[in-house]
Design a protein around this motif. Structure first.
Motif, PDB file in Angstrom:
ATOM      1  N   THR B 154      -3.828  -7.601   9.321  1.00 34.84           N
ATOM      2  CA  THR B 154      -4.378  -7.347   8.386  1.00 34.84           C
ATOM      3  C   THR B 154      -3.787  -6.182   7.696  1.00 34.84           C
ATOM      4  O   THR B 154      -3.998  -5.946   6.722  1.00 34.84           O
ATOM      5  CB  THR B 154      -5.690  -6.755   9.248  1.00 34.84           C
ATOM      6  N   GLN B 155      -3.127  -5.700   9.105  1.00 34.85           N
ATOM      7  CA  GLN B 155      -2.422  -3.860   7.885  1.00 34.85           C
ATOM      8  C   GLN B 155      -0.841  -3.980   8.152  1.00 34.85           C
ATOM      9  O   GLN B 155      -0.555  -3.131   8.622  1.00 34.85           O
ATOM     10  CB  GLN B 155      -3.104  -2.385   8.638  1.00 34.85           C
ATOM     11  N   ARG B 156      -0.062  -4.875   8.647  1.00 37.39           N
ATOM     12  CA  ARG B 156       1.142  -5.066   8.951  1.00 37.39           C
ATOM     13  C   ARG B 156       1.729  -6.573   8.305  1.00 37.39           C
ATOM     14  O   ARG B 156       1.136  -7.246   7.952  1.00 37.39           O
ATOM     15  CB  ARG B 156       1.582  -5.681  10.055  1.00 37.39           C
ATOM     16  N   PHE B 157       2.414  -6.102   6.832  1.00 37.21           N
ATOM     17  CA  PHE B 157       3.564  -6.901   5.664  1.00 37.21           C
ATOM     18  C   PHE B 157       5.027  -7.194   6.094  1.00 37.21           C
ATOM     19  O   PHE B 157       5.111  -5.628   6.780  1.00 37.21           O
ATOM     20  CB  PHE B 157       2.870  -6.681   4.222  1.00 37.21           C
ATOM     21  N   GLN B 158       5.045  -8.488   6.051  1.00 41.77           N
ATOM     22  CA  GLN B 158       6.761  -8.148   6.025  1.00 41.77           C
ATOM     23  C   GLN B 158       7.059  -8.327   4.285  1.00 41.77           C
ATOM     24  O   GLN B 158       6.486  -9.421   3.642  1.00 41.77           O
ATOM     25  CB  GLN B 158       7.233  -9.579   6.385  1.00 41.77           C
ATOM     26  N   LEU B 159       8.061  -7.429   3.499  1.00 42.34           N
ATOM     27  CA  LEU B 159       8.628  -7.500   2.428  1.00 42.34           C
ATOM     28  C   LEU B 159      10.094  -7.922   2.557  1.00 42.34           C
ATOM     29  O   LEU B 159      10.619  -7.286   2.694  1.00 42.34           O
ATOM     30  CB  LEU B 159       7.962  -6.477   2.220  1.00 42.34           C
ATOM     31  N   GLN B 160      10.244  -9.032   2.055  1.00 44.72           N
ATOM     32  CA  GLN B 160      11.550  -9.850   2.152  1.00 44.72           C
ATOM     33  C   GLN B 160      12.453  -9.345   0.445  1.00 44.72           C
ATOM     34  O   GLN B 160      11.817  -9.660  -0.471  1.00 44.72           O
ATOM     35  CB  GLN B 160      11.824 -10.901   2.765  1.00 44.72           C
ATOM     36  N   ALA B 161      13.484  -8.523   0.342  1.00 40.95           N
ATOM     37  CA  ALA B 161      14.032  -7.937  -0.848  1.00 40.95           C
ATOM     38  C   ALA B 161      15.628  -8.633  -0.840  1.00 40.95           C
ATOM     39  O   ALA B 161      16.135  -8.536   0.443  1.00 40.95           O
ATOM     40  CB  ALA B 161      13.984  -6.296  -1.240  1.00 40.95           C
ATOM     41  N   TRP B 162      15.682  -9.065  -1.816  1.00 38.13           N
ATOM     42  CA  TRP B 162      17.419  -9.353  -2.225  1.00 38.13           C
ATOM     43  C   TRP B 162      17.629  -8.151  -1.798  1.00 38.13           C
ATOM     44  O   TRP B 162      17.340  -6.581  -2.501  1.00 38.13           O
ATOM     45  CB  TRP B 162      17.536 -10.198  -3.401  1.00 38.13           C
ATOM     46  N   ARG B 163      19.114  -8.077  -1.146  1.00 37.38           N
ATOM     47  CA  ARG B 163      20.181  -6.682  -0.712  1.00 37.38           C
ATOM     48  C   ARG B 163      20.877  -5.796  -1.720  1.00 37.38           C
ATOM     49  O   ARG B 163      20.347  -4.501  -1.682  1.00 37.38           O
ATOM     50  CB  ARG B 163      21.360  -7.444   0.082  1.00 37.38           C
ATOM     51  N   SER B 164      20.772  -6.575  -2.908  1.00 40.13           N
ATOM     52  CA  SER B 164      21.019  -5.729  -4.617  1.00 40.13           C
ATOM     53  C   SER B 164      20.123  -4.948  -5.175  1.00 40.13           C
ATOM     54  O   SER B 164      19.762  -4.341  -5.264  1.00 40.13           O
ATOM     55  CB  SER B 164      22.137  -7.065  -4.876  1.00 40.13           C
ATOM     56  N   PHE B 165      18.599  -5.260  -4.335  1.00 35.93           N
ATOM     57  CA  PHE B 165      17.368  -4.713  -4.649  1.00 35.93           C
ATOM     58  C   PHE B 165      17.378  -3.194  -3.840  1.00 35.93           C
ATOM     59  O   PHE B 165      16.157  -2.933  -4.392  1.00 35.93           O
ATOM     60  CB  PHE B 165      16.804  -5.877  -5.299  1.00 35.93           C
ATOM     61  N   LEU B 166      17.271  -3.562  -2.640  1.00 38.87           N
ATOM     62  CA  LEU B 166      17.050  -2.981  -1.780  1.00 38.87           C
ATOM     63  C   LEU B 166      17.144  -1.236  -2.353  1.00 38.87           C
ATOM     64  O   LEU B 166      16.061  -0.691  -2.025  1.00 38.87           O
ATOM     65  CB  LEU B 166      17.722  -2.413  -0.330  1.00 38.87           C
ATOM     66  N   PRO B 167      18.381  -0.595  -2.729  1.00 44.35           N
ATOM     67  CA  PRO B 167      17.654   0.825  -3.183  1.00 44.35           C
ATOM     68  C   PRO B 167      16.823   1.332  -3.836  1.00 44.35           C
ATOM     69  O   PRO B 167      15.754   2.349  -3.573  1.00 44.35           O
ATOM     70  CB  PRO B 167      19.105   1.608  -3.640  1.00 44.35           C
ATOM     71  N   TYR B 168      16.736  -0.210  -4.638  1.00 43.29           N
ATOM     72  CA  TYR B 168      15.192   0.313  -5.946  1.00 43.29           C
ATOM     73  C   TYR B 168      14.147  -0.031  -5.461  1.00 43.29           C
ATOM     74  O   TYR B 168      12.913   0.699  -5.541  1.00 43.29           O
ATOM     75  CB  TYR B 168      15.711  -0.758  -6.622  1.00 43.29           C
TER      76      TYR B 168
END
Ligand SMILES: [Zn+2]
Lengths: 87, 184
Positions: B154-168
């Motif tokens: 309910t209150q836990r999400f996993q967000l996967q982002a491409w590594r080149s976008f991680l700092p953003y």
């Protein structure tokens, strides 16, 4: 923002989509030996309708599928969406 | 005035706005006809997500539905080497493609009562449990970056982002946490 009904994922925000131009534009086959005028029509001539317009969209930041949408170009109301290859 | 007061009394506070980078995990892009693959994957004790925008878990591996013929398989880094041979054996005779995308993306966990608000600062989806129940997963956007989102609880999400976008992405999450903490 438009809410666009993806035929695979359901209604989703416009930010996830990219526009693909007028739908149902058929590429002339090599066998039909198309004239330059026919090629020109396929590549460049579009209806630019005022009113109901069948157009392609791609759910690029979602399921990544192309599909078709019927949208009223005067109000932006989307009447329906359907998968590529369907009418 | 009333509106302001309501915003100040919302529950999300500093302690509630948790997000952290997760350890590297094994990620695979699987393209296959779901109907053809359902039996073989089940027989091999591997997950396959059949329902639209839902994840399926079996043992150590989870399959995330990303498209009608596209799944993201996620598992422990320690099991990484085993998956390709297992998949290839399971799907022998079924047209498919498997691509190791583990190094392409990194995972961030968002948890706590403020998780949906922090997500909503960058993602236009509806996070009400009626439209995004536990198990919901999809490719979507966080601000301008493409991400894969997976609601694990309910209150836990996993967000996967491409590594080149991680700092953003992490920069925006940090800023968002600060703003929510400050009650802006
Ligand atoms: Zn879609």
């Amino acid at each position: 923002m438009l809410i666009i009904p993806c035929p695979y994922c359901g209604p989703r925000p416009e930010l996830e989509f990219s526009y693909g131009g007028q739908a149902h534009v058929t590429r002339p086959t090599a066998a039909s030996n198309p004239s330059p005028a026919e090629w020109n029509a396929f590549q460049y001539e579009r209806a630019n309708l005022k009113g109901l317009h069948a157009e392609r969209w791609r759910h690029i930041h979602g399921c990544a599928r192309f599909f078709n949408v019927v949208r009223d170009t005067t109000t932006d109301e989307i009447l329906r969406s359907y998968r590529s290859g369907e009418k | 005035m009333l509106k302001l007061k309501a915003a100040r009394t919302l529950p999300a506070r500093a302690s509630a706005l948790g997000w952290r980078m997760l350890d590297p995990r094994s990620c695979w892009s699987l393209r296959v006809d779901l109907v053809a693959a359902a039996g073989p994957m089940s027989a091999a004790d591997l997950p396959l997500a059949i329902d639209v925008c839902r994840a399926a878990t079996r043992g150590d591996w989870s399959a995330l539905w990303l498209g009608p013929d596209e799944q993201l398989l996620v598992g422990l880094d320690s099991a990484h080497a085993q998956l390709a041979p297992r998949l290839a054996a399971a799907l022998d005779g079924v047209a498919h493609s498997i691509v190791d995308v583990s190094h392409r993306q990194a995972a961030i966990e968002l948890s706590g009562p403020g998780a949906t608000r922090l997500l909503a600062m960058g993602c236009p989806l509806d996070f009400d449990l009626r439209s995004a129940p536990v198990g919901f997963c999809t490719r979507t956007v966080y601000a301008k970056a493409e991400v894969v989102l997976w609601r694990q609880d309910t209150q836990r999400f996993q967000l996967q982002a491409w590594r080149s976008f991680l700092p953003y992405v992490t920069g925006l999450l940090a800023l968002g946490s600060q703003e929510l903490t400050a009650g802006i």
